[in-house]
Enzyme design. Structure first.
Site, PDB file in Angstrom:
ATOM      1  N   LYS A 230      -6.481  -8.885  -6.588  1.00  0.00           N
ATOM      2  CA  LYS A 230      -7.663  -9.090  -5.751  1.00  0.00           C
ATOM      3  C   LYS A 230      -8.777  -8.101  -6.090  1.00  0.00           C
ATOM      4  O   LYS A 230      -8.495  -6.934  -6.370  1.00  0.00           O
ATOM      5  CB  LYS A 230      -7.249  -8.914  -4.289  1.00  0.00           C
ATOM      6  CG  LYS A 230      -8.266  -9.414  -3.293  1.00  0.00           C
ATOM      7  CD  LYS A 230      -7.818  -9.176  -1.863  1.00  0.00           C
ATOM      8  CE  LYS A 230      -8.307  -7.845  -1.340  1.00  0.00           C
ATOM      9  NZ  LYS A 230      -8.274  -7.705   0.109  1.00  0.00           N
TER      10      LYS A 230
ATOM     11  N   LYS B  87     -12.286  -3.191  -2.695  1.00  0.00           N
ATOM     12  CA  LYS B  87     -13.291  -2.119  -2.650  1.00  0.00           C
ATOM     13  C   LYS B  87     -12.690  -0.737  -2.861  1.00  0.00           C
ATOM     14  O   LYS B  87     -13.396   0.194  -3.201  1.00  0.00           O
ATOM     15  CB  LYS B  87     -14.109  -2.193  -1.365  1.00  0.00           C
ATOM     16  CG  LYS B  87     -13.328  -2.042  -0.084  1.00  0.00           C
ATOM     17  CD  LYS B  87     -14.301  -2.105   1.080  1.00  0.00           C
ATOM     18  CE  LYS B  87     -13.807  -2.982   2.197  1.00  0.00           C
ATOM     19  NZ  LYS B  87     -12.517  -2.571   2.782  1.00  0.00           N
TER      20      LYS B  87
ATOM     21  N   LYS C  47       0.823  -1.218   0.000  1.00  0.00           N
ATOM     22  CA  LYS C  47       0.000   0.000   0.000  1.00  0.00           C
ATOM     23  C   LYS C  47       0.852   1.261   0.000  1.00  0.00           C
ATOM     24  O   LYS C  47       0.492   2.260  -0.611  1.00  0.00           O
ATOM     25  CB  LYS C  47      -0.964   0.004   1.193  1.00  0.00           C
ATOM     26  CG  LYS C  47      -2.138  -0.946   1.009  1.00  0.00           C
ATOM     27  CD  LYS C  47      -3.290  -0.630   1.953  1.00  0.00           C
ATOM     28  CE  LYS C  47      -4.498  -1.503   1.614  1.00  0.00           C
ATOM     29  NZ  LYS C  47      -5.621  -1.332   2.521  1.00  0.00           N
TER      30      LYS C  47
HETATM   31  P1  ATP Z   1      -9.287  -2.244   0.641  1.00  0.00           P
HETATM   32  O1  ATP Z   1      -9.455  -2.137  -0.839  1.00  0.00           O
HETATM   33  O2  ATP Z   1      -9.856  -1.106   1.394  1.00  0.00           O
HETATM   34  O3  ATP Z   1      -7.910  -2.637   1.064  1.00  0.00           O
HETATM   35  P2  ATP Z   1     -10.450  -4.795   0.489  1.00  0.00           P
HETATM   36  O4  ATP Z   1     -11.572  -4.765  -0.476  1.00  0.00           O
HETATM   37  O5  ATP Z   1      -9.170  -5.388   0.027  1.00  0.00           O
HETATM   38  O6  ATP Z   1     -10.225  -3.395   1.093  1.00  0.00           O
HETATM   39  P3  ATP Z   1     -10.621  -5.486   3.228  1.00  0.00           P
HETATM   40  O7  ATP Z   1     -11.489  -4.556   3.966  1.00  0.00           O
HETATM   41  O8  ATP Z   1      -9.139  -5.324   3.349  1.00  0.00           O
HETATM   42  O9  ATP Z   1     -11.012  -5.571   1.708  1.00  0.00           O
HETATM   43  O10 ATP Z   1     -11.006  -6.948   3.618  1.00  0.00           O
HETATM   44  C1  ATP Z   1     -11.998  -7.319   4.537  1.00  0.00           C
HETATM   45  C2  ATP Z   1     -12.045  -8.798   4.616  1.00  0.00           C
HETATM   46  O11 ATP Z   1     -12.616  -9.332   3.430  1.00  0.00           O
HETATM   47  C3  ATP Z   1     -10.659  -9.420   4.736  1.00  0.00           C
HETATM   48  O12 ATP Z   1     -10.702 -10.548   5.528  1.00  0.00           O
HETATM   49  C4  ATP Z   1     -10.310  -9.713   3.325  1.00  0.00           C
HETATM   50  O13 ATP Z   1      -9.341 -10.671   3.185  1.00  0.00           O
HETATM   51  C5  ATP Z   1     -11.692 -10.134   2.773  1.00  0.00           C
HETATM   52  N1  ATP Z   1     -11.746  -9.799   1.357  1.00  0.00           N
HETATM   53  C6  ATP Z   1     -11.736  -8.582   0.797  1.00  0.00           C
HETATM   54  N2  ATP Z   1     -11.717  -8.662  -0.521  1.00  0.00           N
HETATM   55  C7  ATP Z   1     -11.717  -9.974  -0.797  1.00  0.00           C
HETATM   56  C8  ATP Z   1     -11.666 -10.720  -1.991  1.00  0.00           C
HETATM   57  N3  ATP Z   1     -11.599 -10.126  -3.160  1.00  0.00           N
HETATM   58  N4  ATP Z   1     -11.696 -12.054  -1.917  1.00  0.00           N
HETATM   59  C9  ATP Z   1     -11.757 -12.674  -0.733  1.00  0.00           C
HETATM   60  N5  ATP Z   1     -11.782 -12.041   0.435  1.00  0.00           N
HETATM   61  C10 ATP Z   1     -11.747 -10.710   0.410  1.00  0.00           C
END
Ligand code: ATP
Ligand code: LTN
Length: 348
Positions: free
Chosen positions: A213, A216, A132
């Site tokens: 991945k 969001k 990040k």
């Molecule tokens: P950001 O983009 O703000 O980093 P993110 O979308 O990657 O957020 P997080 O809030 O970091 O998501 O993740 C919340 C939870 O959901 C974590 O346990 C993360 O591993 C899971 N998660 C998020 N995106 C995914 C994905 N694409 N597939 C599986 N699990 C996910």
């Protein structure tokens, strides 16, 4: 009077669950963007399953969200939206303690003590920070120390299990190491948490770039399905998902990441394993595969959206969050005071 009655109902349920010595499970999703299909499959659906066997805590880590720049008005709206989505996705408020991190001041208080028991070296090894910080211009100290705040979120409640995606495993391990170090220095204080990683759906990939991945906080959102996307948008994003050119539906995440991602999405929503999904689609071409995956996603998300619309316009949310605050404040205060006493602070 009604609210008070209900409050004590939730309270009694939680107490009862605690008394029969259920293991405690805890997780949260940062309100740093709109929740996605990845959030649903990788996190919320797991909690929906766990709420049946564990004492469950599900919160909104809003303090974590400001590790990257946020619009305050949007952030505030999103916190409430996320709580409504948790419930619309199947989290039952009578089986879960649902709360907002910043409403409980003990998270930040304990975090400070934990920071003073974390080495720069181990914090510097966090791969999410490395990734990040490369993508941001003005990297804040908060982005660096955020895994320690996460450790505080977990250790305050003696969580046994922390369901997270694979990318968060290292942070739970850090929490474990800090807890172990603290226990050795001051005597038994914290439970050592274990991460729970789902076998299927641990990483839902971006539809327009299946090597990264689905996230969001993605800048374009082109390959991201948001839980509140309308039907047309969902179909369009899935139909234009990047795949490959050999037109064979095979589950092979390394060589066929796009097709494997579609199979993972389908199998997670249908609650079957990926190989079974592969078998189901073996005579399909990519166009037909995408269409059926889109039908499944639309069916799931429209159902969630109907429930969401009911909840977001009701006054139940405040009641649920007040209850969550009341329960978690009590637990967190007790743990923080114990820690303050052990390290020799003030008159604790
Ligand atoms: P950001 O983009 O703000 O980093 P993110 O979308 O990657 O957020 P997080 O809030 O970091 O998501 O993740 C919340 C939870 O959901 C974590 O346990 C993360 O591993 C899971 N998660 C998020 N995106 C995914 C994905 N694409 N597939 C599986 N699990 C996910
Ligand atoms: N860092 C996590 C969100 C999060 C969390 C937690 C998850 C903050 N505190 C405690 C589990 C337990 C994330 O970005 N997914």
């Amino acid at each position: 009077v009604n609210i008070l009655k209900k409050k004590s109902y939730y309270y009694i349920i939680n107490k009862k669950r605690k008394c029969i010595n259920m293991k405690r499970v805890l997780t949260g999703l940062q309100p740093s963007g709109e929740l996605t299909l990845g959030s649903l499959i990788g996190s919320i659906s797991q909690m929906v399953k766990y709420q049946e066997e564990y004492e469950s805590f599900m919160f909104v880590p809003d303090m974590h969200a400001i590790t990257v720049k946020q619009d305050p008005k949007l952030l505030k709206e999103r916190i409430i939206k996320n709580v409504a989505l948790y419930i619309a996705c199947g989290l039952d408020p009578s089986k879960n303690t649902i709360y907002i991190q910043s409403e409980n001041l003990y998270h930040a208080n304990l975090s400070w003590v934990l920071e003073c028991h974390t080495y720069i070296g181990e914090a510097s090894r966090m791969t999410q920070f490395k990734d990040k910080s490369k993508k941001q211009e003005n990297v804040t100290v908060g982005l660096f120390t955020y895994p320690i705040l996460m450790a505080s979120d977990i250790l305050l409640y003696d969580a046994d299990y922390v369901p997270v995606g694979i990318d968060q495993k290292q942070h739970v391990e850090l929490a474990r190491n800090i807890a172990d170090r603290f226990n050795k220095m001051y005597g038994d204080t914290f439970k050592l948490p274990e991460p729970l990683i789902p076998e299927v759906g641990a990483k839902i990939m971006d539809l327009s770039d299946p090597t990264k991945k689905m996230s969001k906080s993605d800048a374009t959102g082109k390959g991201v399905i948001y839980l509140l996307d309308d039907e047309k948008t969902i179909r369009k994003k899935i139909m234009s998902a990047v795949t490959d050119s050999d037109n064979k539906v095979i589950y092979d995440p390394i060589n066929k990441p796009g097709i494997s991602n579609l199979l993972t999405i389908y199998s997670s929503l249908k609650k079957i394993d990926a190989k079974k999904a592969e078998e189901h689609f073996k005579d399909y071409n990519y166009g037909n595969l995408k269409k059926e995956v889109a039908d499944t996603v639309v069916e799931t998300l429209l159902d969630i959206q109907n429930k969401y619309n009911e909840i977001i316009n009701s006054d139940k949310l405040n009641e649920i969050l007040d209850n969550g605050r009341e329960i978690t404040e009590k637990i967190a205060k007790e743990k923080t005071y114990e820690v303050f006493k052990k390290v020799g602070f003030g008159r604790y």
